[in-house]
Design an enzyme around this catalytic site. Structure first.
Site, PDB file in Angstrom:
ATOM      1  N   CYS A 268      31.239   2.151  17.190  1.00 56.09           N
ATOM      2  CA  CYS A 268      31.159   2.885  15.907  1.00 56.09           C
ATOM      3  C   CYS A 268      32.594   3.002  15.405  1.00 56.09           C
ATOM      4  O   CYS A 268      33.212   4.054  15.508  1.00 56.09           O
ATOM      5  CB  CYS A 268      30.571   4.267  16.114  1.00 56.09           C
ATOM      6  N   ALA A 269      33.120   1.933  14.862  1.00 52.88           N
ATOM      7  CA  ALA A 269      34.576   1.803  14.756  1.00 52.88           C
ATOM      8  C   ALA A 269      35.200   2.450  13.522  1.00 52.88           C
ATOM      9  O   ALA A 269      36.355   2.870  13.560  1.00 52.88           O
ATOM     10  CB  ALA A 269      34.965   0.326  14.810  1.00 52.88           C
ATOM     11  N   PRO A 271      36.684   4.718  10.635  1.00 49.33           N
ATOM     12  CA  PRO A 271      37.646   3.889   9.904  1.00 49.33           C
ATOM     13  C   PRO A 271      38.684   3.186  10.792  1.00 49.33           C
ATOM     14  O   PRO A 271      39.594   2.575  10.251  1.00 49.33           O
ATOM     15  CB  PRO A 271      38.328   4.901   8.969  1.00 49.33           C
ATOM     16  N   GLY A 272      38.583   3.312  12.078  1.00 50.73           N
ATOM     17  CA  GLY A 272      39.385   2.405  12.915  1.00 50.73           C
ATOM     18  C   GLY A 272      40.558   2.998  13.653  1.00 50.73           C
ATOM     19  O   GLY A 272      41.285   2.262  14.326  1.00 50.73           O
ATOM     20  N   GLY A 273      40.753   4.311  13.565  1.00 56.34           N
ATOM     21  CA  GLY A 273      41.896   4.909  14.266  1.00 56.34           C
ATOM     22  C   GLY A 273      41.829   4.636  15.766  1.00 56.34           C
ATOM     23  O   GLY A 273      42.828   4.249  16.391  1.00 56.34           O
ATOM     24  N   LYS A 274      40.649   4.830  16.339  1.00 61.11           N
ATOM     25  CA  LYS A 274      40.542   4.627  17.797  1.00 61.11           C
ATOM     26  C   LYS A 274      40.576   3.139  18.128  1.00 61.11           C
ATOM     27  O   LYS A 274      41.142   2.748  19.151  1.00 61.11           O
ATOM     28  CB  LYS A 274      39.273   5.294  18.337  1.00 61.11           C
ATOM     29  N   GLU A 293      30.853  -1.807  13.130  1.00 58.12           N
ATOM     30  CA  GLU A 293      30.695  -0.687  12.193  1.00 58.12           C
ATOM     31  C   GLU A 293      29.540  -1.016  11.248  1.00 58.12           C
ATOM     32  O   GLU A 293      29.419  -2.132  10.763  1.00 58.12           O
ATOM     33  CB  GLU A 293      32.022  -0.467  11.427  1.00 58.12           C
ATOM     34  N   ASP A 334      31.892   6.292  19.759  1.00 60.39           N
ATOM     35  CA  ASP A 334      32.408   7.463  19.040  1.00 60.39           C
ATOM     36  C   ASP A 334      31.351   7.766  17.983  1.00 60.39           C
ATOM     37  O   ASP A 334      31.457   7.359  16.837  1.00 60.39           O
ATOM     38  CB  ASP A 334      33.767   7.115  18.413  1.00 60.39           C
ATOM     39  N   CYS A 387      32.867  14.307  17.680  1.00 60.20           N
ATOM     40  CA  CYS A 387      33.762  15.351  17.164  1.00 60.20           C
ATOM     41  C   CYS A 387      32.903  16.574  16.869  1.00 60.20           C
ATOM     42  O   CYS A 387      32.986  17.179  15.812  1.00 60.20           O
ATOM     43  CB  CYS A 387      34.577  14.896  15.955  1.00 60.20           C
TER      44      CYS A 387
END
Ligand SMILES: C[S@@+](CC[C@H](N)C(=O)[O-])C[C@H]1O[C@@H](n2cnc3c(N)ncnc32)[C@H](O)[C@@H]1O
Length: 451
Positions: A268-269, A271-274, A293, A334, A387
């Site tokens: 579940c990428a 917006p890509g921070g992880k 995603e 995530d 989160c």
């Protein structure tokens, strides 16, 4: 003859209260306060102190909606539903200034009346004036004491901390009683931006030297830095990004466990921070990370987050339906969640979320975990992250997976031993961070090894 050009931003937008009023109106139509605020500030001529003031005014009015509305209703002696929505917005902004900001009473009332005259009409000025004068007769704590009479403990907490009752009750299930109020109050403080280096591209010491700020206490990649991250050259160049410290710790988990030497998957990428942080860590092991995603526009953000690495292995796919046939050694889920752990970032979010949304979210989370476990061979590792600290999205999900016999639950808190008090209340093998304890979002993680 050429016509005079119309200014793209109305002149009144340069006035702080007008701008705040417009943002609350946009928020009523579904806009996110943070995004509407950045857009409005970018188009205004407001400078430093005024920008900070508008931010405090509009974010505070959105956050404190529950307590402000209770006080305004008591002062007006009528339900807010009997008032025009624009009038309610003016009253909320006025009451926020009177009760939560150090604005002189006469200035808060007079300017609110002027705002009402200008944006709504002369006919409502008497009402705005009268209601705000009644709001101003006592301070916030006296109002809260008065309105707390006859309420249950949780109803009082909901009023005092300005949260919906169901969120108070959800926090009570996952925290010791003495910490419920501090945890809720922490949601009312805006976090200072946290930057993150892209491992392999920039060292943290170099980012500190270039941009200033303080190292994050737990994450080895983070920098806490007040000010606009958009101005940081390393971020513009794709060598660093903006990421909560809790998210950094979550992205780092998969690098801290033994797992088969195979590519990594971020299910579940967007917006890509992880994905970006994991890419730097995986590259040190000579592995790659695939980001999946569901939404194309968010997949594009993942590609942008990865631009410093010059790679873009991003697929637009439903993580429940495999778009890949290779096996992965490590998978991050995530998961989409209620976001109850990130309320301090989105002022209006707590009032938009519904407990009823949890049912569908939990089904989706479970399907994603199952697919992640299918994507690794026995011995492969899946990090399940939310989160949200809500029981149903966290330890209950982990208990259900464990009961299915598909995975062993590893000791996640021991992977970040320097982070104290980071175990989930009802499952000490799970990691739970909190704003009031760690200064991070309330991120949850379970690390699962496929049987
Ligand atoms: C919590 S966010 C992920 C945040 C991201 N890992 C990061 O750190 O930048 C969850 C993401 O999952 C995506 N999503 C929702 N349903 C999905 C599905 N069925 N398959 C894959 N991604 C999905 C959402 O669009 C959203 O971008």
């Amino acid at each position: 003859m050429s016509r005079p050009t119309t200014p793209t931003v109305p002149p009144q937008w340069s006035r702080p209260r007008e701008l705040a009023f417009q943002i609350l109106a946009d928020s009523r139509q579904g806009a996110y306060v943070n995004l509407a605020l950045s857009k409005a500030l970018a188009g205004s001529s407001l400078t430093g102190a005024d920008r900070r003031w508008v931010t405090e005014l509009v974010s505070g009015a959105a956050r404190h909606l529950g307590s402000l509305d209770a006080i305004i209703e008591a002062a007006a002696g009528r339900s807010l539903t009997s008032l025009q929505p624009a009038v309610v917005d003016v009253l909320r902004l006025g009451a926020q200034q009177l009760l939560y900001m150090r604005v002189a009473t006469h200035a808060a009332i007079d300017q609110s009346v002027e705002l009402a005259r200008h944006r709504i009409g002369q006919r409502v000025t008497g009402l705005v004036n009268a209601v705000l004068r009644r709001v101003a007769v006592q301070g916030l704590s006296d109002w809260l004491d008065q309105l707390s009479v006859g309420l249950s403990t949780d109803q009082q907490l909901a009023l005092r901390t300005s949260h919906p009752l169901w969120i108070v009750q959800a926090y009570r299930q996952v925290l010791p009683a003495s910490e419920v109020e501090p945890a809720l109050l922490a949601n009312n403080q805006s976090p200072v931006p946290t930057l993150v280096v892209r491992p392999g591209l920039l060292e943290r010491a170099a980012l500190l030297a270039l941009a200033g700020g303080e190292p994050t206490p737990y994450s080895p990649w983070g920098v806490i830095r007040a000010g606009d991250p958009g101005e940081v050259a390393a971020i513009q160049a794709g060598l660093a990004g903006v990421q909560d410290e809790g998210s950094q710790l979550m992205a780092g988990l998969l690098d801290l466990v033994d797992a088969p030497d195979l590519p990594w998957l971020d299910l579940c990428a967007g917006p890509g921070g992880k994905t970006a942080l994991m890419t730097g860590l995986a590259q040190k092991r000579r592995q790659s990370v695939v980001g999946a995603e569901l939404h194309q526009h968010r997949a594009r953000l993942v590609v942008d987050a990865l631009r410093g690495y010059g790679v873009a292995p991003v697929v637009v796919a439903d993580g429940r339906i495999p778009a890949w046939n290779s096996a992965f050694g490590r998978v991050l889920v995530d998961a989409p969640c209620s976001g109850l752990g990130a309320l301090r970032r989105r002022p209006e979010a707590r009032w938009r979320k519904q407990e009823a949304d949890l049912g569908d979210l939990c089904l989706l989370q479970r399907a994603l975990i199952d697919q992640a476990l299918d994507s690794v061979p026995p011995g492969g590792v899946v990090a399940y992250v939310t989160c949200s600290p809500h029981r149903r999205e966290t330890v209950d999900q982990v208990a259900a997976v464990e009961a299915s016999g598909r995975a062993e639950v590893l000791d996640a808190p021991s992977l970040w031993p320097q982070v104290e008090q980071a175990t989930a209340l009802d499952d000490r093998r799970c990691l739970q961070l909190w704003p009031h304890r760690h200064g991070t979002d309330a991120m949850f993680a379970a690390v699962l090894r496929r049987q």
